[in-house]
Design a protein around this motif. Structure first.
Motif, PDB file in Angstrom:
ATOM      1  N   TYR A 333       0.835  -1.206   0.000  1.00 33.45           N
ATOM      2  CA  TYR A 333       0.000   0.000   0.000  1.00 33.45           C
ATOM      3  C   TYR A 333       0.873   1.261   0.000  1.00 33.45           C
ATOM      4  N   GLY A 334       1.933   1.220   0.781  1.00 33.74           N
ATOM      5  CA  GLY A 334       2.822   2.396   0.869  1.00 33.74           C
ATOM      6  C   GLY A 334       3.523   2.692  -0.442  1.00 33.74           C
ATOM      7  N   ASP A 337       1.147   4.571  -3.782  1.00 32.54           N
ATOM      8  CA  ASP A 337       0.958   6.016  -3.972  1.00 32.54           C
ATOM      9  C   ASP A 337       1.736   6.741  -2.867  1.00 32.54           C
ATOM     10  N   ARG A 339       1.341   9.391  -1.409  1.00 32.41           N
ATOM     11  CA  ARG A 339       0.513  10.065  -0.392  1.00 32.41           C
ATOM     12  C   ARG A 339       0.215   9.146   0.785  1.00 32.41           C
ATOM     13  N   VAL A 340       0.254   7.828   0.539  1.00 35.06           N
ATOM     14  CA  VAL A 340      -0.053   6.876   1.615  1.00 35.06           C
ATOM     15  C   VAL A 340       0.968   7.018   2.738  1.00 35.06           C
ATOM     16  N   ARG A 341       2.246   6.961   2.361  1.00 29.54           N
ATOM     17  CA  ARG A 341       3.297   7.032   3.390  1.00 29.54           C
ATOM     18  C   ARG A 341       3.290   8.390   4.081  1.00 29.54           C
ATOM     19  N   VAL A 344       0.379   8.542   6.510  1.00 29.73           N
ATOM     20  CA  VAL A 344       0.588   7.652   7.660  1.00 29.73           C
ATOM     21  C   VAL A 344       1.622   8.271   8.610  1.00 29.73           C
ATOM     22  N   THR A 371      -2.415   2.846  11.346  1.00 29.34           N
ATOM     23  CA  THR A 371      -2.073   2.741   9.924  1.00 29.34           C
ATOM     24  C   THR A 371      -3.264   2.170   9.154  1.00 29.34           C
ATOM     25  N   LEU A 375      -5.329   3.747   5.994  1.00 32.37           N
ATOM     26  CA  LEU A 375      -5.562   3.018   4.742  1.00 32.37           C
ATOM     27  C   LEU A 375      -7.057   2.968   4.428  1.00 32.37           C
ATOM     28  N   LEU A 378      -8.245   6.168   3.076  1.00 37.04           N
ATOM     29  CA  LEU A 378      -7.831   6.371   1.679  1.00 37.04           C
ATOM     30  C   LEU A 378      -8.642   5.503   0.709  1.00 37.04           C
ATOM     31  N   GLN A 379      -9.126   4.381   1.212  1.00 35.34           N
ATOM     32  CA  GLN A 379     -10.009   3.538   0.382  1.00 35.34           C
ATOM     33  C   GLN A 379     -11.390   4.177   0.226  1.00 35.34           C
ATOM     34  N   ILE A 386      -6.456   4.021  -2.806  1.00 31.94           N
ATOM     35  CA  ILE A 386      -5.879   2.658  -2.822  1.00 31.94           C
ATOM     36  C   ILE A 386      -7.020   1.625  -2.891  1.00 31.94           C
TER      37      ILE A 386
END
Ligand code: GTP
Ligand code: MG
Length: 566
Positions: A333-334, A337, A339-341, A344, A371, A375, A378-379, A386
């Motif tokens: 996941y990280g 994209d 933006r994920v990291r 987080v 975390t 996620l 973001l889903q 993601i």
């Protein structure tokens, strides 16, 4: 992965069986050593699988040694001495209760020759445990050398900057997006810190290998999932599957040999026994390993200790394959994209600053749970940033199939199969929306589920329900109590409002170099909150005219006093 090959005696069960046997070897090679091939393909697509990262880092670690240096050691002399034993591929110095050097040779033979030329300490008043490891000390008997030569320039610190410094640094940025990027850069693990983590695993493996020569010890959790902060613990997994023969199948006919092995009624007991013995060895024989605790009755038995030369708090587990899978999933996941990291890291840092998370076990929300919350958020964006875990499972090929203790842990490993939707939200928008999302999330009725990417109904008695992605009947936040959920919600409400009031950088006053630094944007979110003491479930009225928040803002803007947090 160490690539060693063995010549085996095959039991003759006919030609057909031989072919089948070779096919199995082929499958094994593809699955294990072949991960490098997959890795190369993935690298072509701009991604590197976690297996590839592991293989590369483990191999580097096996060619490395860790050397404690005198603070006045001369770098040039040090390297000249070490280079006598072979080509140095990479080295760095770092500080952790003294100065240390990690030296990586170009090949493993150089390590062997260095160890051959290393002396046993001569001490008179104590007795030595005669266990040789790759943790060494550089001594210099010529005191004139020590005094006359320049010593090593400052080694790298292996801990993150204090929060006060971070607040200052972020306040100097021009936009919230830049602040978030800068926060990630300041907190994420450095290349050297990653190398050190793999080296500590490799040193531990040398101890465990006295009993289980084919074992491996791999890091998991935040050390490798891409969300690790400098100073985070080192979660290690003792992998014995290569020995216990889980991958091998019995021939249907003909002669064959099998090992005689001790048996126990439950796998858990085997795990506990192995960890107990390895824990004892780490305690009695492991140089630099202190404060060893065997926590064998936990849901996941572990040995906890401090590795002094690296400063890492270590948790060694065995038979913990699901956690390895969670690590792989988070890593994926990280990588999907950036933006994920970033998000987080920011949320983890914010949560830590307000005591939402803690390194002490308790009724807190863990970093892992947090975390998953990010996620999930973001889903839930429109369009999603993601994909859901179910979607990743649907994209999986036969080579990705993974069932661990009846849990389906299958998901796609080939990044190129994942089509992302075109969401263009900025980090600033996402951070604001994150706080709004959880400020109004109905925790009392709904569960967070990244497998489905949708809220599910839950039992009202459970304050926070975050479905374990792979062991789907379990709640990863089972430990969290209602008052912690309340604090989290209250802080999300406050932070949502606060960031909207501080969305633009203030114009800088003062002359160059003497400008006043006013916390703004993400910095304001890291300052002490007024809601820390909230205990009841009663929601605060969410209005910008709140006198309390107003005065908080005034105090932020009118004072340059920095908060007393670290
Ligand atoms: P920090 O150590 O706090 O930086 O984060 P971390 O992600 O490493 O968390 P932690 O050390 O607590 O746990 C290590 C890993 O174990 C996590 O990344 C997960 O993969 C796994 N893990 C932790 N808690 C749970 C849990 O409750 N359920 C499951 N299935 N796995 C967990
Ligand atoms: Mg951890």
């Amino acid at each position: 992965m160490a690539s060693s090959f063995t010549v085996c005696r095959l039991h003759t069960i006919g030609r057909g069986s031989l072919v089948k046997c070779l096919q199995k070897v082929d499958t094994f090679l593809h699955r294990n050593i072949g991960t490098n091939v997959v890795a190369v393909q993935e690298e072509k697509n701009g991604f590197k699988s976690l297996y590839a990262v592991h293989a590369e880092r483990q191999e580097q670690a096996e060619r490395s040694v860790l050397i404690s240096c005198h603070s006045r050691t001369n770098e040039k002399n040090f390297l000249k001495y070490i280079a006598n034993y072979g080509d140095i591929q990479k080295y760095f110095f770092y500080e952790s209760f003294g100065m240390y050097a990690v030296v990586e040779f170009a090949n493993q033979e150089s390590v062997a020759s260095l160890l051959e030329g290393t002396a046993i300490p001569s001490i008179s008043h104590e007795s030595l445990v005669p266990f040789k490891s790759r943790l060494l000390s550089m001594r210099n008997l010529d005191s004139r050398d020590v005094l006359n030569q320049p010593s090593i320039k400052k080694g790298q610190a292996q801990t993150s900057i204090p929060i006060n410094e971070l607040i200052q640094r972020l306040s100097k940025e021009e936009s919230i997006d830049q602040q978030i990027t800068s926060l990630t850069e300041a907190y994420q693990l450095t290349e050297e810190n990653c190398r050190l983590r793999f080296l500590v695993c490799s040193l531990l493996k040398d101890i465990a290998a006295s009993f289980f020569p084919e074992c491996t010890i791999m890091p998991f959790g935040s050390s490798v999932n891409g969300f690790g902060k400098l100073g985070c613990d080192l979660d290690m997994f003792l992998d014995l599957d290569g020995i216990s023969g889980k991958n091998a199948t019995m021939p249907k006919s003909g002669l064959f040999l099998e090992y005689q092995m001790k048996r126990a009624n439950f796998e858990r007991i085997v795990t506990q026994n192995i960890l107990s013995v390895i824990g004892e060895c780490v305690d009695q024989f492991g140089p630099g390993c202190v404060g060893v605790q065997k926590i064998l009755n936990a849901r996941c038995p572990l040995v906890r200790f401090t590795h002094q030369p690296s400063g890492f708090q270590c948790d060694l587990t065995a038979n913990n394959r699901v956690a390895m899978k969670s690590t792989e999933l988070l890593y994926l996941y990280g990588e999907l994209d950036p933006r994920v990291r970033h998000l987080v890291f920011t949320v983890r840092c914010w949560a830590r600053a307000h005591g939402i998370t803690s390194s002490i076990p308790g009724a807190w929300i863990s970093n892992f749970s947090l975390t998953i919350m990010v996620l999930f958020f973001l889903q839930r964006r429109s369009p999603p940033i993601i994909p859901t875990l179910d979607h990743l499972r649907d994209l999986a090929g036969p080579e990705d199939k993974s069932v661990i203790e009846d849990n389906d842990c299958t998901f796609v490993s080939d990044f190129s199969k994942i089509q992302l939707e075109s969401n263009t939200e900025t980090l600033e928008q996402l951070l604001c929306e994150f706080f709004e999302f959880y400020a109004s999330f109905c925790f009392s009725k709904l569960s967070i589920n990244i497998r489905k990417g949708k809220e599910q109904n839950k039992l009202p008695a459970v304050p926070l329900h975050i479905q374990n992605p792979f062991e789907t009947t379990l709640n990863v936040s089972k430990n969290v109590n209602a008052s912690q959920v309340d604090r989290f919600v209250a802080l999300c409400q406050e932070s949502s409002w606060l960031i909207q009031q501080n969305i633009t950088a203030p114009s800088r006053g003062g002359t160059k170099g003497n400008a006043t630094i006013t916390p703004w944007g993400v910095s304001t979110l890291l300052l002490p909150s007024q809601v820390a003491g909230i205990k009841s479930r009663k929601r605060r009225k969410f209005e910008p005219t709140s006198e309390r928040i107003k005065s908080l803002l005034e105090s932020l803007k009118n004072t340059n006093n920095q908060p007393n947090q670290s």
